[in-house]
Write a protein that holds these residues in place. Sequence first.
Motif, mmCIF file in Angstrom:
data_model
loop_
_atom_site.group_PDB
_atom_site.id
_atom_site.type_symbol
_atom_site.label_atom_id
_atom_site.label_comp_id
_atom_site.label_asym_id
_atom_site.label_seq_id
_atom_site.Cartn_x
_atom_site.Cartn_y
_atom_site.Cartn_z
ATOM 1 N N TYR A 76 0.327 -6.718 8.775
ATOM 2 C CA TYR A 76 0.205 -8.096 8.295
ATOM 3 C C TYR A 76 -1.151 -8.756 8.263
ATOM 4 O O TYR A 76 -1.832 -8.935 9.380
ATOM 5 C CB TYR A 76 1.187 -9.174 9.321
ATOM 6 N N ASN A 135 5.376 -10.857 15.027
ATOM 7 C CA ASN A 135 5.749 -10.905 13.769
ATOM 8 C C ASN A 135 7.062 -10.113 13.478
ATOM 9 O O ASN A 135 7.581 -10.768 12.220
ATOM 10 C CB ASN A 135 4.500 -10.234 12.875
ATOM 11 N N ASP A 153 4.541 -4.272 10.270
ATOM 12 C CA ASP A 153 3.432 -4.641 11.257
ATOM 13 C C ASP A 153 3.876 -4.183 12.753
ATOM 14 O O ASP A 153 4.954 -3.955 13.252
ATOM 15 C CB ASP A 153 3.434 -6.127 11.222
ATOM 16 N N ARG A 188 7.242 -14.187 7.403
ATOM 17 C CA ARG A 188 5.559 -14.356 7.120
ATOM 18 C C ARG A 188 5.504 -14.328 5.671
ATOM 19 O O ARG A 188 5.924 -13.562 5.114
ATOM 20 C CB ARG A 188 4.928 -13.386 7.958
#
Length: 241
Positions: free
Chosen positions: A147, A170, A165, A175
């Motif tokens: 990411y 995350n 990721d 995201r």
Amino acid sequence: MPFYQDLKDRFAKLIDEKAISDETISVLSARTLTVKEAIGEPERDDYPLMRGKEFMMEADFQGAKGQAFTDMPGNFRGSLRDVLSLDLADNFQRAIFIATLNAVMRHEKRVEGTIHCRDQEPGLCAKQLTAYIQERYENPKIALIGYQPAMAASLVQSFPLRIVDLDEDNIGHRRAGVIVDAPSATQEVIAWCDVILATGSTATNDTIVHFLNRKPVIFFGVTVAGVAALCGLDRYCPFGH
């Protein structure tokens, strides 16, 4: 680790040709590079380097510098022969090796862009990435491996995007409008995509082999500079210094 042995062999050949195996290399961990020194003052504050998730190791070979991201920073000083003797069993040793490779390749004028971009440049890099991909692949489905916030925000505006990721903070979270997948979903994501856009950090965390000889793959960033040059891999890093 056939990939790393092959990389070692290629690097050793270069070192032997230049008769520099006993020359000293110095590698300093990111703890000696403040965030400001490493990346300056970018527009965003959510880069992994700024959140303490990654560190920048920097090698210096006769004034030429090479950098590599890692999650296992540390210090090292020795000869190029010592670097070649590392068994590359962990992210720390691989980061030493990759940063050293970048520095030596830079010194020998075999590669450029071995120092991370700074200030407004990471944002400009992300903005230019969309056009770079469109010119080459038109409208592909993209797998972003690692990411990178500015890149993800730019890519999602123009392409179908999935993100994989390693960072647990995350994984499973949205995201840039995309739910981030865990590494366990890598093969599924690769099967789905048309183009792989992978962080150069895959060269230090021992995952790079998962993305070779599959779909078209573009590696981004400074870490993979020397690897890409030695192995003929596609690399995107327009603002590396």
